[in-house]
Design a protein around this motif. Structure first.
Motif, PDB file in Angstrom:
ATOM      1  N   SER A  24      38.341 -41.372 -17.388  1.00  0.00           N
ATOM      2  CA  SER A  24      37.342 -42.209 -16.242  1.00  0.00           C
ATOM      3  C   SER A  24      36.969 -41.614 -15.153  1.00  0.00           C
ATOM      4  CB  SER A  24      38.031 -43.707 -16.355  1.00  0.00           C
ATOM      5  OG  SER A  24      38.026 -44.870 -15.807  1.00  0.00           O
ATOM      6  N   THR A  25      37.155 -42.327 -14.063  1.00  0.00           N
ATOM      7  CA  THR A  25      36.089 -42.058 -12.697  1.00  0.00           C
ATOM      8  C   THR A  25      37.142 -42.027 -11.602  1.00  0.00           C
ATOM      9  OG1 THR A  25      34.590 -43.931 -12.656  1.00  0.00           O
ATOM     10  CG2 THR A  25      33.826 -42.234 -13.697  1.00  0.00           C
ATOM     11  N   PRO A  26      38.324 -43.337 -11.928  1.00  0.00           N
ATOM     12  CA  PRO A  26      38.978 -43.618 -10.431  1.00  0.00           C
ATOM     13  C   PRO A  26      39.688 -42.009 -10.204  1.00  0.00           C
ATOM     14  CG  PRO A  26      38.815 -45.459 -11.827  1.00  0.00           C
ATOM     15  CD  PRO A  26      38.054 -44.384 -12.630  1.00  0.00           C
ATOM     16  N   LEU A  27      40.184 -41.698  -8.865  1.00  0.00           N
ATOM     17  CA  LEU A  27      41.407 -40.998  -9.043  1.00  0.00           C
ATOM     18  C   LEU A  27      42.897 -41.262  -9.538  1.00  0.00           C
ATOM     19  CD1 LEU A  27      39.519 -39.249  -5.652  1.00  0.00           C
ATOM     20  CD2 LEU A  27      39.771 -38.460  -7.681  1.00  0.00           C
ATOM     21  N   MET A  28      43.293 -40.593 -10.009  1.00  0.00           N
ATOM     22  CA  MET A  28      44.649 -41.355 -10.063  1.00  0.00           C
ATOM     23  C   MET A  28      45.528 -40.659  -8.509  1.00  0.00           C
ATOM     24  SD  MET A  28      46.660 -42.416 -12.279  1.00  0.00           S
ATOM     25  CE  MET A  28      46.416 -42.014 -14.147  1.00  0.00           C
ATOM     26  N   PRO A  29      46.224 -41.770  -8.094  1.00  0.00           N
ATOM     27  CA  PRO A  29      46.887 -41.894  -7.089  1.00  0.00           C
ATOM     28  C   PRO A  29      48.069 -41.009  -7.519  1.00  0.00           C
ATOM     29  CG  PRO A  29      46.923 -44.032  -7.211  1.00  0.00           C
ATOM     30  CD  PRO A  29      46.127 -43.422  -8.350  1.00  0.00           C
ATOM     31  N   LEU A  30      48.889 -40.342  -6.882  1.00  0.00           N
ATOM     32  CA  LEU A  30      49.822 -39.289  -7.173  1.00  0.00           C
ATOM     33  C   LEU A  30      50.640 -39.224  -5.844  1.00  0.00           C
ATOM     34  CD1 LEU A  30      49.108 -37.103  -9.778  1.00  0.00           C
ATOM     35  CD2 LEU A  30      50.114 -38.800 -10.200  1.00  0.00           C
ATOM     36  N   TRP A  31      52.235 -38.496  -6.155  1.00  0.00           N
ATOM     37  CA  TRP A  31      52.969 -38.044  -4.414  1.00  0.00           C
ATOM     38  C   TRP A  31      53.995 -36.882  -4.882  1.00  0.00           C
ATOM     39  CZ3 TRP A  31      54.111 -44.212  -3.026  1.00  0.00           C
ATOM     40  CH2 TRP A  31      55.017 -44.100  -3.082  1.00  0.00           C
ATOM     41  N   PHE A  32      53.564 -36.321  -3.800  1.00  0.00           N
ATOM     42  CA  PHE A  32      54.597 -35.195  -3.783  1.00  0.00           C
ATOM     43  C   PHE A  32      55.249 -35.497  -2.240  1.00  0.00           C
ATOM     44  CE2 PHE A  32      51.204 -34.471  -7.063  1.00  0.00           C
ATOM     45  CZ  PHE A  32      52.121 -34.329  -7.808  1.00  0.00           C
ATOM     46  N   LYS A  33      56.612 -36.170  -2.651  1.00  0.00           N
ATOM     47  CA  LYS A  33      57.413 -36.081  -1.625  1.00  0.00           C
ATOM     48  C   LYS A  33      58.518 -34.684  -1.762  1.00  0.00           C
ATOM     49  CE  LYS A  33      57.620 -41.367  -1.436  1.00  0.00           C
ATOM     50  NZ  LYS A  33      58.025 -42.908  -2.021  1.00  0.00           N
ATOM     51  N   HIS A  34      58.572 -35.098  -0.034  1.00  0.00           N
ATOM     52  CA  HIS A  34      59.414 -33.293   0.334  1.00  0.00           C
ATOM     53  C   HIS A  34      61.239 -34.158   0.748  1.00  0.00           C
ATOM     54  CE1 HIS A  34      61.610 -35.183   4.075  1.00  0.00           C
ATOM     55  NE2 HIS A  34      60.051 -35.665   4.470  1.00  0.00           N
TER      56      HIS A  34
END
Length: 574
Positions: free
Chosen positions: A155-165
């Motif tokens: 699909s077209t939406p960006l997949m939001p991810l997070w990489f916390k310290h």
């Protein structure tokens, strides 16, 4: 913008059907959407729960079609003759979807807070496709934490991810995570790993230490960021405020006797002495290990007197190496001749690895680790072990010496983490081991060197999370990686190539037997089957607390970027 406004502007694809549960929803797909690609799409619906408006999100994992008239035996006989019955064919088709909820948000009209799907909304509740603007609105409070590795699968939406310290405070996870990236050669796992590392590199006070046995990370750092091979280059890292240092073998001063004697054994040194049988070589090595260490220092091995001292020890102990006969006589004669000639290269090439160079730039493992973790603004360090020393085959280097060096660095890292913890400081760092299945394999190991290396790494993974030290393992396989390592992993990415045999069995265990998610994973295409580079799709399934859309622990699916411009632009890296 309120939820109702979002839903009014979104594209409707279906409604909640029956039967449905809080773990999986059945969807009745509308006629206007049956010709669309829906599998993998991120969808949402609004509902009331505890007097609050809620918004639930998830990916569509399956679409099925039923036509009860076509299942009737009489109608099937008619279809066999005509091939199609206009009154029922296509017109009476019903399309049914499956949707697994991965995230639920509660809203008071202004703020969005994580919640759960604690009830099943009524049938007829409308399902809508999600677009980027909806995600940005809901996640606006966390926008500075969001990082994008690609788009929602298919699909077209960006997949939001997070990489916390791994420290506390702003953008911190308060603990270290262990991560794994898995997939066959060509699945895109190396590029995905580099993108993940770039996400962690944006944290100025977080260190990254890469053990690079094949040179995968070291060889691309000077590339211009014109394609995805340059995604982890000096230029891109400079844009996020990180420096990178690469240590090759000729820049590392080795500092352990056990490594010296292994290297010496794998060189042609004992062959030069006339000691060719492996049993006799082992005896000669053990004699040197017992007597040489007390006579000279490691850093003095390159000197002529050290070389002659070693020869003298072998000469004086020839009767132990060879009990009697021609072997002892040959050894003594050979050593006598060598004592009168120049130093053999088989000794000097190994000895030089343990001494400082003329520029005084070589560093021991201890100094490399200390400098990597000493400063608050930590940089990236790569240990490139791709090239073997002179007079040593690549096979011997890979099987016997490289594991020893990795063991040495791992031991020093764990020691440094322990010291920081005792000083009431967190290390806040990530250690990456590429080709992990070579150094922490599963099952019984015949090679004692690899067994020791595996034990060192496993012990480190078990104990260092509380020190703020995370580990990341990159591997072509799941089934051949030590099970203790896999059990310790918190975040995992799975690329193409794990859908058969023991690999699939292990994958099924990790996903928890969710057959819909596994079925969607099996739809991944081999990137190498694409017609050209632009049409390649690097698909991944991820599990763990890596996205604000997956706090329920369900798998998410994405297509990683294959264009560096899109990747840098999405993450505002200039």
């Amino acid at each position: 913008m309120k939820i109702e406004q979002f839903l009014a502007n979104a594209e409707r694809i279906g409604v909640i059907g029956s039967p449905s549960s809080t773990s999986e929803l059945s969807l009745d797909i509308m006629a206007t959407a049956v010709t669309r690609k829906l599998v993998g799409e991120l969808a949402m619906f609004g509902f009331y729960q505890d007097n609050y408006v809620h918004l639930a999100m998830g990916q569509i994992t399956e679409i099925a079609m039923r036509n009860v008239w076509h299942e009737d035996p009489t109608m099937r006989s008619l279809i066999r003759q005509r091939g199609r019955v206009d009154a029922v064919s296509e017109r009476q088709d019903t399309h049914l979807g499956k949707m697994i909820i991965s995230a639920v948000f509660r809203t008071d009209g202004k703020n969005y807070r994580p919640s759960i799907l604690g009830t099943v909304p009524p049938t007829g509740t409308e399902i809508y496709l999600i677009k980027d603007d909806i995600l940005q609105e809901i996640l606006q409070a966390y926008q500075n934490q969001i990082f994008y590795l690609g788009n929602v699968y298919g699909s077209t939406p960006l997949m939001p991810l997070w990489f916390k310290h791994f420290d506390s405070g702003t953008n911190g996870a308060d603990e270290a995570y262990h991560l794994g990236v898995f997939g066959k050669t060509g699945s895109g796992k190396s590029v995905l790993t580099k993108m993940i590392l770039l996400a962690y590199a944006k944290h100025r006070d977080m260190g990254i230490f890469i053990l690079d046995p094949q040179g995968e990370f070291a060889q691309g750092i000077d590339n211009k960021p014109t394609d995805m091979r340059g995604v982890f280059s000096r230029e891109v890292l400079r844009a996020v405020g990180k420096k990178i240092t690469v240590y090759t073998l000729d820049q590392i001063q080795l500092d352990r006797w056990e490594i010296f004697f292994e290297l010496l054994n794998e060189s042609s040194f004992f062959d030069d002495m006339g000691v060719r049988a492996s049993k006799n070589q082992e005896i000669a090595r053990d004699i040197l290990a017992d007597k040489l260490k007390g006579e000279i220092k490691l850093e003095d091995l390159y000197k002529e007197e050290s070389y002659k001292k070693a020869l003298t020890i072998l000469y004086n102990n020839s009767s132990i190496i060879y009990v009697q006969g021609e072997g002892e006589k040959r050894l003594r004669n050979t050593v006598s001749d060598l004592l009168k000639s120049a130093m053999k290269k088989s000794w000097s090439s190994v000895a030089n690895l343990f001494t400082q160079n003329d520029q005084n730039t070589k560093r021991t493992a201890n100094k490399i680790i200390h400098s990597a973790f000493a400063n608050q603004n930590r940089d990236i360090v790569i240990i490139d072990l791709s090239q073997s020393p002179e007079n040593m085959s690549q096979t011997e280097w890979n099987d016997k010496i490289k594991p020893l060096l990795i063991k040495r660095f791992v031991g020093e890292i764990v020691s440094s983490a322990d010291k920081s913890y005792k000083d009431k400081q967190t290390l806040n760092s990530l250690v990456v081991i590429d080709e992990a299945h070579r150094f922490v394999p599963s099952g019984r190991i015949e090679n004692p060197t690899i067994e020791k290396t595996r034990q060192e790494i496993v012990d480190g993974v078990r104990t260092t999370r509380k020190y703020g030290l995370g580990w990341m393992f990159v591997s072509q396989t799941l089934s051949s990686l030590d099970n203790e390592i896999i059990q310790q992993l918190r975040v995992m990415f799975f690329g193409f190539g794990l859908s058969m045999g023991t690999e699939y069995q292990k994958l099924r265990e990790l996903v928890g037997g969710q057959k819909e998610s596994l079925s969607l994973y099996q739809l991944f295409r081999d990137p190498q089957s694409a017609f050209d580079a632009e049409s390649k799709e690097y698909s991944f399934m991820t599990i763990g607390p890596v996205s604000p859309l997956s706090f329920s622990g369900t798998p998410l699916f994405l297509n990683a970027f294959n264009n560096i411009g899109d990747f840098l632009s999405a993450n505002d890296i200039k």
